[in-house]
Design an enzyme around this catalytic site. Sequence first.
Site, PDB file in Angstrom:
ATOM      1  N   LYS A 294      93.786 -11.075  80.356  1.00  0.00           N
ATOM      2  CA  LYS A 294      95.005 -11.736  79.887  1.00  0.00           C
ATOM      3  C   LYS A 294      96.144 -11.283  80.778  1.00  0.00           C
ATOM      4  O   LYS A 294      96.438 -10.092  80.879  1.00  0.00           O
ATOM      5  CB  LYS A 294      95.288 -11.371  78.435  1.00  0.00           C
ATOM      6  N   LYS A 347      92.944 -15.934  80.326  1.00  0.00           N
ATOM      7  CA  LYS A 347      94.183 -16.553  79.868  1.00  0.00           C
ATOM      8  C   LYS A 347      95.317 -16.219  80.812  1.00  0.00           C
ATOM      9  O   LYS A 347      95.456 -15.044  81.154  1.00  0.00           O
ATOM     10  CB  LYS A 347      94.480 -16.007  78.468  1.00  0.00           C
TER      11      LYS A 347
HETATM   12  C1  PBG Z   1      99.845 -12.715  71.205  1.00  0.00           C
HETATM   13  C2  PBG Z   1      99.464 -13.971  71.895  1.00  0.00           C
HETATM   14  C3  PBG Z   1     100.205 -14.702  72.843  1.00  0.00           C
HETATM   15  C4  PBG Z   1      99.493 -15.861  73.102  1.00  0.00           C
HETATM   16  C5  PBG Z   1      98.337 -15.800  72.349  1.00  0.00           C
HETATM   17  N1  PBG Z   1      98.317 -14.614  71.610  1.00  0.00           N
HETATM   18  C6  PBG Z   1     101.538 -14.465  73.430  1.00  0.00           C
HETATM   19  C7  PBG Z   1     101.786 -13.274  74.260  1.00  0.00           C
HETATM   20  O1  PBG Z   1     100.879 -12.538  74.647  1.00  0.00           O
HETATM   21  O2  PBG Z   1     102.959 -13.026  74.531  1.00  0.00           O
HETATM   22  C8  PBG Z   1      99.949 -16.958  74.014  1.00  0.00           C
HETATM   23  C9  PBG Z   1      99.335 -18.290  73.764  1.00  0.00           C
HETATM   24  C10 PBG Z   1     100.029 -19.418  74.406  1.00  0.00           C
HETATM   25  O3  PBG Z   1     100.990 -19.273  75.189  1.00  0.00           O
HETATM   26  O4  PBG Z   1      99.605 -20.540  74.120  1.00  0.00           O
HETATM   27  N2  PBG Z   1      99.319 -11.550  71.658  1.00  0.00           N
END
Ligand code: PBG
Length: 426
Positions: A294, A347
């Site tokens: 991520k 992601k």
């Molecule tokens: C929270 C989380 C996030 C997303 C999914 N889970 C945001 C972040 O990490 O700031 C983002 C999903 C998206 O942008 O569609 N941990």
Amino acid sequence: MASTLFNASCSFPSIKVIDCKSYVGLRSNVSQVRVASLPVATSQRRSLVVRASNGHAKKLGRSDAECEAAVAAGDVPEAPPVPPKPAAPAGTPVIQPLNLNRRPRRNRASPTARAAFQETDISPANFVYPLFIHEGEEDTPIGAMPGCYRLGWRHGLLQEVAKARAVGVNSIVLFPKVPEALKNPTGDEAYNDNGLVPRTIRLLKDKYPDLIIYTDVALDPYSSDGHDGIVREDGVIMNDETVHQLCKQAVSQARAGADVVSPSDMMDGRVGAIRAALDAEGFQNVSIMSYTAKYASSFYGPFREALDSNPRFGDKKTYQMNPANYREALIEAREDEAEGADILLVKPGLPYLDIIRLLRDKSPLPIAAYQVSGEYSMIKAGGVLKMIDEEKVMMESLMCLRRAGADIILTYFALQAATYLCNQKR
Ligand code: PBG
């Protein structure tokens, strides 16, 4: 054309939920074959005999022998001539054809050929639908994500899930908008058994027992600091203390009936700790989808608006990965595999296709891709402004995630794309 590009293999495992009338599954030609079981009296053996049916033995007049004799005698029946060569426009240069022994265009020359040689398929079964929920009764539109809403957990959510199931999407992931008053620095609301997420899981499981519910494991929606972990006075995100909270959060979600808990926090060691915590509570059958790679991405902007979960200060770069890094994804993947992750997630999606391919090639585990909020909103905006064909770009982006190696795709387009796939003429 599009129908051959996205030749969906709509083979849904749970046909019950499918309400999609135009769906055509694989149909074998058994009607032309009869399977007869003949008892053999003398021995005790039974043998299976397969016979062609005589459905084709229609009499038209002359016998096969008469037809063959006629042709042999020079009396050949007529067939249409080969059509003339299509004319090129005036001015087309007259040239010697190139001497090529390979012309790849031959395999793309017709919709039938293109469908036959298509390497990747996509179906509603590949989608996980992320849904935003809140305590309210109305559905509130999310400004930065056209077409997405914060859904009332008791009303709008149930309708949205019903629509998704009707087109073959039977997996969802829940994201809660938590009231400001319930947020604190240690995110304790995250493991309240009667909090918004556990309550919603119980309601959904009561109505749709076979729905696969993924949950997000991270503190940000519950943290008054808007970070995924506990923030120390000097701004450091505390790793092991956060993991302790995440374990309680995952167990609380499992207790409510979650099928797959998905740590998206990027703390070190959380997969192993969550696995141990789940097992200790008897949740051996609850899966872990780890957000393995991520990245600290600006593509999450619209999501943070949706949940009002922007970090109150700083950024997430000490825990989420540097977008410049490729090899580091392998370090994360090896850890997650060793710690017992069931699914590895990458992601964002489209800008990180190389990472999806890397994990697909290096790990035997299923790979998930998250087409995040910013990716979704860009396609929507381009469509609204008529700069691109929204539907075609949507389907192409999803197909490309599959081609790169994603088994499942978390996408805000899940309902729209599955509806498109089900409506296709096949
Ligand atoms: C929270 C989380 C996030 C997303 C999914 N889970 C945001 C972040 O990490 O700031 C983002 C999903 C998206 O942008 O569609 N941990």
